[in-house]
Design a protein around this motif. Sequence first.
Motif, PDB file in Angstrom:
ATOM      1  N   UNK A   1      42.702  37.002  34.765  1.00 16.24           N
ATOM      2  CA  UNK A   1      42.232  37.410  33.440  1.00 16.24           C
ATOM      3  C   UNK A   1      42.542  38.875  33.143  1.00 16.24           C
ATOM      4  N   UNK A   2      42.501  39.728  34.170  1.00 19.81           N
ATOM      5  CA  UNK A   2      42.627  41.169  33.949  1.00 19.81           C
ATOM      6  C   UNK A   2      44.076  41.624  33.832  1.00 19.81           C
ATOM      7  N   UNK A   3      44.949  41.122  34.692  1.00 18.17           N
ATOM      8  CA  UNK A   3      46.293  41.698  34.772  1.00 18.17           C
ATOM      9  C   UNK A   3      47.088  41.588  33.471  1.00 18.17           C
ATOM     10  N   UNK A   4      46.881  40.542  32.638  1.00 18.01           N
ATOM     11  CA  UNK A   4      47.629  40.516  31.374  1.00 18.01           C
ATOM     12  C   UNK A   4      47.120  41.509  30.325  1.00 18.01           C
TER      13      UNK A   4
ATOM     14  N   UNK B   1      37.418  35.197  29.501  1.00 20.35           N
ATOM     15  CA  UNK B   1      36.855  36.534  29.727  1.00 20.35           C
ATOM     16  C   UNK B   1      36.432  37.141  28.396  1.00 20.35           C
ATOM     17  N   UNK B   2      35.234  37.689  28.399  1.00 24.16           N
ATOM     18  CA  UNK B   2      34.685  38.218  27.162  1.00 24.16           C
ATOM     19  C   UNK B   2      34.119  39.613  27.431  1.00 24.16           C
ATOM     20  N   UNK B   3      34.592  40.600  26.649  1.00 24.68           N
ATOM     21  CA  UNK B   3      34.022  41.945  26.792  1.00 24.68           C
ATOM     22  C   UNK B   3      32.684  41.999  26.069  1.00 24.68           C
ATOM     23  N   UNK B   4      31.668  42.582  26.715  1.00 28.14           N
ATOM     24  CA  UNK B   4      30.316  42.598  26.145  1.00 28.14           C
ATOM     25  C   UNK B   4      29.858  43.989  25.756  1.00 28.14           C
ATOM     26  N   UNK B   5      30.488  45.029  26.288  1.00 29.24           N
ATOM     27  CA  UNK B   5      30.128  46.394  25.882  1.00 29.24           C
ATOM     28  C   UNK B   5      31.257  47.323  26.280  1.00 29.24           C
ATOM     29  N   UNK B   6      31.335  48.468  25.611  1.00 30.47           N
ATOM     30  CA  UNK B   6      32.275  49.475  26.090  1.00 30.47           C
ATOM     31  C   UNK B   6      31.714  50.869  25.899  1.00 30.47           C
TER      32      UNK B   6
ATOM     33  N   UNK C   1      46.441  44.751  28.101  1.00 32.96           N
ATOM     34  CA  UNK C   1      47.258  45.941  27.863  1.00 32.96           C
ATOM     35  C   UNK C   1      46.698  47.115  28.669  1.00 32.96           C
ATOM     36  N   UNK C   2      47.574  47.915  29.239  1.00 33.44           N
ATOM     37  CA  UNK C   2      47.149  49.088  30.018  1.00 33.44           C
ATOM     38  C   UNK C   2      47.015  48.806  31.489  1.00 33.44           C
ATOM     39  N   UNK C   3      47.020  47.523  31.875  1.00 37.22           N
ATOM     40  CA  UNK C   3      46.931  47.180  33.291  1.00 37.22           C
ATOM     41  C   UNK C   3      48.254  46.623  33.780  1.00 37.22           C
ATOM     42  N   UNK C   4      48.553  46.928  35.039  1.00 39.84           N
ATOM     43  CA  UNK C   4      49.759  46.374  35.649  1.00 39.84           C
ATOM     44  C   UNK C   4      49.472  46.129  37.102  1.00 39.84           C
ATOM     45  N   UNK C   5      50.451  45.655  37.809  1.00 38.99           N
ATOM     46  CA  UNK C   5      50.315  45.548  39.253  1.00 38.99           C
ATOM     47  C   UNK C   5      50.853  46.790  39.870  1.00 38.99           C
ATOM     48  N   UNK C   6      50.960  46.899  41.187  1.00 37.49           N
ATOM     49  CA  UNK C   6      50.320  45.991  42.133  1.00 37.49           C
ATOM     50  C   UNK C   6      48.824  46.236  42.206  1.00 37.49           C
ATOM     51  N   UNK C   7      48.153  45.423  43.033  1.00 38.27           N
ATOM     52  CA  UNK C   7      46.702  45.428  43.080  1.00 38.27           C
ATOM     53  C   UNK C   7      46.242  45.863  44.470  1.00 38.27           C
ATOM     54  N   UNK C   8      45.167  46.668  44.493  1.00 39.51           N
ATOM     55  CA  UNK C   8      44.521  47.017  45.742  1.00 39.51           C
ATOM     56  C   UNK C   8      43.107  46.465  45.794  1.00 39.51           C
ATOM     57  N   UNK C   9      42.566  46.350  46.995  1.00 43.25           N
ATOM     58  CA  UNK C   9      41.151  46.004  47.165  1.00 43.25           C
ATOM     59  C   UNK C   9      40.505  47.160  47.889  1.00 43.25           C
ATOM     60  N   UNK C  10      39.311  47.570  47.453  1.00 48.35           N
ATOM     61  CA  UNK C  10      38.648  48.725  48.054  1.00 48.35           C
ATOM     62  C   UNK C  10      37.170  48.465  48.211  1.00 48.35           C
ATOM     63  N   UNK C  11      36.672  48.477  49.447  1.00 48.47           N
ATOM     64  CA  UNK C  11      35.226  48.435  49.655  1.00 48.47           C
ATOM     65  C   UNK C  11      34.782  47.334  50.583  1.00 48.47           C
ATOM     66  N   UNK C  12      33.491  47.052  50.528  1.00 48.60           N
ATOM     67  CA  UNK C  12      32.918  45.900  51.195  1.00 48.60           C
ATOM     68  C   UNK C  12      32.856  44.782  50.183  1.00 48.60           C
ATOM     69  N   UNK C  13      32.399  43.603  50.447  1.00 52.83           N
ATOM     70  CA  UNK C  13      32.051  43.058  51.739  1.00 52.83           C
ATOM     71  C   UNK C  13      33.353  42.856  52.521  1.00 52.83           C
ATOM     72  N   UNK C  14      33.419  43.365  53.743  1.00 53.05           N
ATOM     73  CA  UNK C  14      34.698  43.402  54.446  1.00 53.05           C
ATOM     74  C   UNK C  14      35.278  41.994  54.649  1.00 53.05           C
ATOM     75  N   UNK C  15      34.415  40.992  54.808  1.00 52.13           N
ATOM     76  CA  UNK C  15      34.925  39.627  54.993  1.00 52.13           C
ATOM     77  C   UNK C  15      35.622  39.116  53.735  1.00 52.13           C
TER      78      UNK C  15
ATOM     79  N   UNK D   1      48.379  50.865  34.372  1.00 52.54           N
ATOM     80  CA  UNK D   1      47.741  51.380  35.587  1.00 52.54           C
ATOM     81  C   UNK D   1      47.693  50.301  36.658  1.00 52.54           C
ATOM     82  N   UNK D   2      48.058  50.652  37.912  1.00 52.17           N
ATOM     83  CA  UNK D   2      47.756  49.740  39.022  1.00 52.17           C
ATOM     84  C   UNK D   2      46.241  49.499  39.061  1.00 52.17           C
ATOM     85  N   UNK D   3      45.856  48.321  39.506  1.00 49.04           N
ATOM     86  CA  UNK D   3      44.441  47.918  39.468  1.00 49.04           C
ATOM     87  C   UNK D   3      43.864  47.880  40.881  1.00 49.04           C
ATOM     88  N   UNK D   4      42.679  48.465  41.033  1.00 46.77           N
ATOM     89  CA  UNK D   4      41.959  48.385  42.313  1.00 46.77           C
ATOM     90  C   UNK D   4      40.703  47.537  42.117  1.00 46.77           C
ATOM     91  N   UNK D   5      40.582  46.454  42.879  1.00 47.72           N
ATOM     92  CA  UNK D   5      39.357  45.655  42.884  1.00 47.72           C
ATOM     93  C   UNK D   5      38.345  46.354  43.785  1.00 47.72           C
TER      94      UNK D   5
END
Lengths: 242, 242
Positions: free
Chosen positions: A128-131, A1-6, A133-147, A36-40
Motif C-alpha cells: 500500500x505504501x510504496x506506490x 489504506x485510508x489516511x485519517x489525520x496529518x 508519491x514521494x516514496x520509493x524503494x529500497x526498503x529497510x526494517x529498523x527495530x524490534x520485535x527482532x523475531x 524517499x527510501x522507506x524504513x519500516x
Amino acid sequence: MRFTSEQHLDDVLERRFTLGDVPGILWTPRPASAPAPLILVGHPGGLDRMHPRLAARARHAAREGFASATLELPGAGERPRSADAEQARADLQRALAAGDRVDDGIVDRLVLPLVEQAVPEWRAALDALLPLPGLGGPVGYSGGVVSIGVRLAVVEPRITAALLFAGSYVPRVIVEEARQVHIPLLVLLQWDDEGNDRQMALDLFDALGSREKTLHANTGGHTGVPWFEGDDANRFFARHLR
Amino acid sequence: MRFTSEQHLDDVLERRFTLGDVPGILWTPRPASAPAPLILVGHPGGLDRMHPRLAARARHAAREGFASATLELPGAGERPRSADAEQARADLQRALAAGDRVDDGIVDRLVLPLVEQAVPEWRAALDALLPLPGLGGPVGYSGGVVSIGVRLAVVEPRITAALLFAGSYVPRVIVEEARQVHIPLLVLLQWDDEGNDRQMALDLFDALGSREKTLHANTGGHTGVPWFEGDDANRFFARHLR
C-alpha cells in the motif's frame, strides 16, 4: 489504506492511516525531494505509548532523506487481544518475577503467533505504501520485535537491510530461521538489559546468515540506547538504501 | 627524542623518531592548524610490517584533525628479542597447532612482561611528544595489544578515550584490571577471528568498568575490519578528544 489525520512538522509530514483495521503512521521528509527510501519501524506494540520514541527516530531518519512507517502490532494498542497471547505474557511475567528460567514453550506461545500475524500485515503495508508519491524503494526494517525483523528479512525481498534491536525473547525456530537471512544487518544490543537474555542475543547474532553483519552493544538498560546510535543507524541505511 | 626522517605527504607529515633506543613514528595533519589531539596507535609489533596499515589509520584520523603516534613494541622489529617471550610464543603456537586450549600460564608469560615494559615506554613517548609544536591534548589510544591499552587506560591520566581491538590473548590479571578502567571505550571484535577467543573478548568487554563502552563486532577474520569502522573510530574520538 485510508489516511485519517496529518500533521505538518518542520522536518516531516506525519500521517496516521488505517490499513484494513490496522492503525499505522507514515512519516515523510519535508520538503519532499526525490522519492524517499522507506524504513519500516518496528516496536514492541502500543503505538500511542511508543509514539514519542518512534517519531523521534522517524525525524532523525528524515535528516538523511528517509521516510518511515509503522503499524500497530496484533493484540496491542486498540487492537483486539488474543487470549492465548495474554496467557503467555502472564506466564512470562510470572516466570520473570519468580526468577525462573523462561521456558521455551512460553516464548513460542508469546512470539510465534505474533510473527505469523504481523509479517503479512507489514508486507501488505509495503504494497500500500510504496506506490504513494514521494516514496520509493529500497526498503529497510529498523527495530524490534527482532523475531518479526528476522522473518521479514527472510520472506520479503523488498527489504534490503535491517537494523535489529536484540531486546526480546526469540523462539528457537526463529534462531534457526536466522541462518537464512542474507541482507546486511546492524544488530543493537543493550548489554545490561534487565528484561533480556544477553547470551540469547549473542546466539542470535551468531546464527544470522548475513555476510555483512555488525553488532553494536552498549552499556545500559533496555531503553538506554545512546544518542549516537541514531547517527550510526542513518549511516548504515545510507550505505544500503542509496 | 630524535627525529630520524620525515616525509611530506598530501595530508600528513610522517616523521620517524627514536626515543632512547625505541623507534617510533609520528603523523601530524597537513596543513597544521590548531594543536591536534594525539592518538597513540597500538599494534602487535613489527613497525615496518605494520606500516601500511598504521599509516592508513593515521591518515584517516588526520582527516578529523588528529595526530597519531606509535612505538615499536619490546622484542619486535629491530628491537632485541627476549628469550622468555620467544619461548612463550613458541608454546602458544604449539598449543594452537595441536588444537589445545591455550594455558593461562602461556598467556601470562607472553603478555605480562610486554605490558610491563611497553607501558612506561608509551608514557615516556607522551612526555616527549606532547610538548611538540602542533600537538596538544587530550590523548586517545587506538588498537591492540588490548592488554597494553587496558593498562594505559588505568595508569595514564592523559588518555581520555580508547578504542581497543579485542584481538589478542588477555591474561586474567588484565581482565581483573579492566574493572578499573573508567574512560569512554569503543571495543572492536572480529567475530570470526581464527586466532582469537571470542568468549574471552566478550568477558573482557563485560569486565571493563567504563560507564560509556560500546562493542562493535563484525563478521570476518582478524584483518577483516570493515572500512566503515575507520569512520566510526573518527567519530568516537571526535566525541571525546574535542
